[in-house]
Design a protein around this motif. Structure first.
Motif, PDB file in Angstrom:
ATOM      1  N   UNK A 114       0.845  -1.198   0.000  1.00 53.98           N
ATOM      2  CA  UNK A 114       0.000   0.000   0.000  1.00 53.98           C
ATOM      3  C   UNK A 114       0.879   1.246   0.000  1.00 53.98           C
ATOM      4  N   UNK A 115       1.196   1.703  -1.205  1.00 60.90           N
ATOM      5  CA  UNK A 115       2.119   2.831  -1.337  1.00 60.90           C
ATOM      6  C   UNK A 115       1.417   4.149  -1.635  1.00 60.90           C
ATOM      7  N   UNK A 116       0.144   4.074  -2.028  1.00 59.86           N
ATOM      8  CA  UNK A 116      -0.578   5.306  -2.335  1.00 59.86           C
ATOM      9  C   UNK A 116      -2.078   5.024  -2.364  1.00 59.86           C
ATOM     10  N   UNK A 117      -2.868   6.046  -2.664  1.00 60.59           N
ATOM     11  CA  UNK A 117      -4.328   5.890  -2.649  1.00 60.59           C
ATOM     12  C   UNK A 117      -4.817   4.954  -3.759  1.00 60.59           C
ATOM     13  N   UNK A 118      -4.105   4.872  -4.859  1.00 60.12           N
ATOM     14  CA  UNK A 118      -4.490   3.960  -5.939  1.00 60.12           C
ATOM     15  C   UNK A 118      -4.348   2.513  -5.467  1.00 60.12           C
ATOM     16  N   UNK A 119      -3.247   2.228  -4.785  1.00 58.22           N
ATOM     17  CA  UNK A 119      -3.046   0.879  -4.247  1.00 58.22           C
ATOM     18  C   UNK A 119      -4.124   0.554  -3.212  1.00 58.22           C
ATOM     19  N   UNK A 120      -4.500   1.523  -2.402  1.00 61.49           N
ATOM     20  CA  UNK A 120      -5.566   1.322  -1.414  1.00 61.49           C
ATOM     21  C   UNK A 120      -6.884   0.965  -2.110  1.00 61.49           C
ATOM     22  N   UNK A 121      -7.218   1.701  -3.152  1.00 61.49           N
ATOM     23  CA  UNK A 121      -8.464   1.450  -3.876  1.00 61.49           C
ATOM     24  C   UNK A 121      -8.436   0.073  -4.552  1.00 61.49           C
ATOM     25  N   UNK A 122      -7.291  -0.295  -5.134  1.00 65.05           N
ATOM     26  CA  UNK A 122      -7.162  -1.617  -5.746  1.00 65.05           C
ATOM     27  C   UNK A 122      -7.334  -2.721  -4.707  1.00 65.05           C
ATOM     28  N   UNK A 123      -6.795  -2.510  -3.526  1.00 63.03           N
ATOM     29  CA  UNK A 123      -6.945  -3.462  -2.429  1.00 63.03           C
ATOM     30  C   UNK A 123      -8.427  -3.606  -2.066  1.00 63.03           C
ATOM     31  N   UNK A 136      -2.490  -9.813   3.047  1.00 66.42           N
ATOM     32  CA  UNK A 136      -1.373  -9.255   3.807  1.00 66.42           C
ATOM     33  C   UNK A 136      -1.126  -7.868   3.254  1.00 66.42           C
ATOM     34  N   UNK A 137      -1.081  -6.887   4.146  1.00 70.03           N
ATOM     35  CA  UNK A 137      -0.820  -5.519   3.718  1.00 70.03           C
ATOM     36  C   UNK A 137       0.531  -5.082   4.267  1.00 70.03           C
ATOM     37  N   UNK A 138       1.285  -4.401   3.423  1.00 69.69           N
ATOM     38  CA  UNK A 138       2.605  -3.918   3.788  1.00 69.69           C
ATOM     39  C   UNK A 138       2.718  -2.454   3.425  1.00 69.69           C
ATOM     40  N   UNK A 145      -4.421   3.048   8.407  1.00 66.83           N
ATOM     41  CA  UNK A 145      -4.752   2.335   7.166  1.00 66.83           C
ATOM     42  C   UNK A 145      -5.216   0.916   7.486  1.00 66.83           C
ATOM     43  N   UNK A 146      -4.554   0.258   8.432  1.00 63.87           N
ATOM     44  CA  UNK A 146      -4.980  -1.082   8.835  1.00 63.87           C
ATOM     45  C   UNK A 146      -6.435  -1.038   9.284  1.00 63.87           C
ATOM     46  N   UNK A 147      -6.779  -0.063  10.100  1.00 66.47           N
ATOM     47  CA  UNK A 147      -8.151   0.073  10.605  1.00 66.47           C
ATOM     48  C   UNK A 147      -9.128   0.279   9.448  1.00 66.47           C
ATOM     49  N   UNK A 148      -8.779   1.139   8.483  1.00 67.44           N
ATOM     50  CA  UNK A 148      -9.677   1.375   7.344  1.00 67.44           C
ATOM     51  C   UNK A 148      -9.953   0.077   6.598  1.00 67.44           C
ATOM     52  N   UNK A 149      -8.907  -0.703   6.374  1.00 64.00           N
ATOM     53  CA  UNK A 149      -9.066  -1.945   5.619  1.00 64.00           C
ATOM     54  C   UNK A 149      -9.857  -2.970   6.422  1.00 64.00           C
ATOM     55  N   UNK A 150      -9.530  -3.127   7.698  1.00 66.26           N
ATOM     56  CA  UNK A 150     -10.247  -4.133   8.494  1.00 66.26           C
ATOM     57  C   UNK A 150     -11.702  -3.757   8.728  1.00 66.26           C
ATOM     58  N   UNK A 151     -12.040  -2.490   8.610  1.00 67.14           N
ATOM     59  CA  UNK A 151     -13.441  -2.080   8.760  1.00 67.14           C
ATOM     60  C   UNK A 151     -14.320  -2.637   7.639  1.00 67.14           C
ATOM     61  N   UNK A 173      -2.275  -5.204  15.832  1.00 66.00           N
ATOM     62  CA  UNK A 173      -3.397  -6.031  16.305  1.00 66.00           C
ATOM     63  C   UNK A 173      -4.535  -5.163  16.841  1.00 66.00           C
ATOM     64  N   UNK A 174      -4.203  -4.099  17.573  1.00 66.21           N
ATOM     65  CA  UNK A 174      -5.229  -3.195  18.095  1.00 66.21           C
ATOM     66  C   UNK A 174      -5.938  -2.441  16.980  1.00 66.21           C
ATOM     67  N   UNK A 175      -5.278  -2.314  15.839  1.00 69.22           N
ATOM     68  CA  UNK A 175      -5.875  -1.624  14.698  1.00 69.22           C
ATOM     69  C   UNK A 175      -6.753  -2.547  13.861  1.00 69.22           C
ATOM     70  N   UNK A 176      -6.823  -3.808  14.238  1.00 70.28           N
ATOM     71  CA  UNK A 176      -7.726  -4.725  13.562  1.00 70.28           C
ATOM     72  C   UNK A 176      -7.076  -5.877  12.823  1.00 70.28           C
ATOM     73  N   UNK A 177      -5.753  -5.850  12.659  1.00 75.55           N
ATOM     74  CA  UNK A 177      -5.091  -6.978  12.000  1.00 75.55           C
ATOM     75  C   UNK A 177      -5.272  -8.222  12.861  1.00 75.55           C
ATOM     76  N   UNK A 178      -5.457  -9.362  12.223  1.00 77.62           N
ATOM     77  CA  UNK A 178      -5.587 -10.621  12.980  1.00 77.62           C
ATOM     78  C   UNK A 178      -4.228 -11.232  13.258  1.00 77.62           C
TER      79      UNK A 178
END
Length: 190
Positions: A114-123, A136-138, A145-151, A173-178
């Motif tokens: 996840x290097x930019x907003x385009x990568x976020x949208x593709x994810x 897996x997000x790196x 960002x982890x929280x946004x994705x896990x939501x 983990x607190x941000x939602x990653x398992x």
């Protein structure tokens, strides 16, 4: 039990994943409490042996097919791993490879940088297709960002990259990653 349920249960019990990038890391991972190992190195001549060592130590093994020397970014690489190793699944940055592996009955991890907003949208778009057992997000050092994705993600999310200490693990983990994956040996037994 479906792969997603199995993975969720495994990560709940053991959220730290040993990401092994060399022989030294493999030897360390064999003696950790990490139940899952991401194999990030090897070649077509030794990948079966590397997987066998980990499996014999009771580990769940996910082979990053994009990083195995001699394998092409094609579906036949998945077939090779399935037929010639005891791997439980694969990791790839290529959605077509992940989709094929899942169809072949392997556990799957779709890896995103996840290097930019385009990568976020593709994810986000990929997650909606539901073609992987987990993503897996790196890098992992981005709790917002982890929280946004896990939501919006209904499959297990692994945070990887730049994990250096217990604080990084807890924040992810607190941000939602398992779970978290790391090549840093010092965090494997936390």
């Amino acid at each position: 039990m479906e792969h997603r349920e199995q993975v969720a249960q495994l990560l709940e019990e053991s959220p730290i994943i040993a990401a092994v990038k060399d022989d030294q890391g493999l030897e360390v991972a064999l003696h950790t409490e990490c139940r899952m190992v991401f194999l990030l190195y090897g070649n077509i001549c030794n990948v079966a042996e590397l997987v066998a060592k980990l499996k014999d130590a009771g580990k769940i093994v996910m082979v990053h097919v994009d990083l195995i020397d001699g394998l092409a970014s094609k579906e036949v690489s998945v077939t090779f791993i399935r037929r010639n190793t005891r791997a439980d699944g694969i990791i790839s940055t290529k959605p077509v490879i992940v989709k094929f592996a899942r169809e072949q009955g392997l556990m799957t991890v779709q890896r995103f940088f996840l290097i930019d907003s385009i990568a976020m949208e593709n994810c986000r778009k990929y997650i909606e297709t539901g073609k992987a057992d987990m993503i897996e997000i790196l890098p992992a050092a981005m709790p917002k960002i982890i929280r946004k994705i896990t939501d919006y993600c209904k499959i297990p999310v692994i945070a990887g990259g730049l994990i250096t200490d217990k604080e990084d693990i807890m924040l992810a983990l607190q941000s939602g990653a398992m779970g978290v994956s790391s090549t840093n040996h010092s965090v494997w037994n936390l």
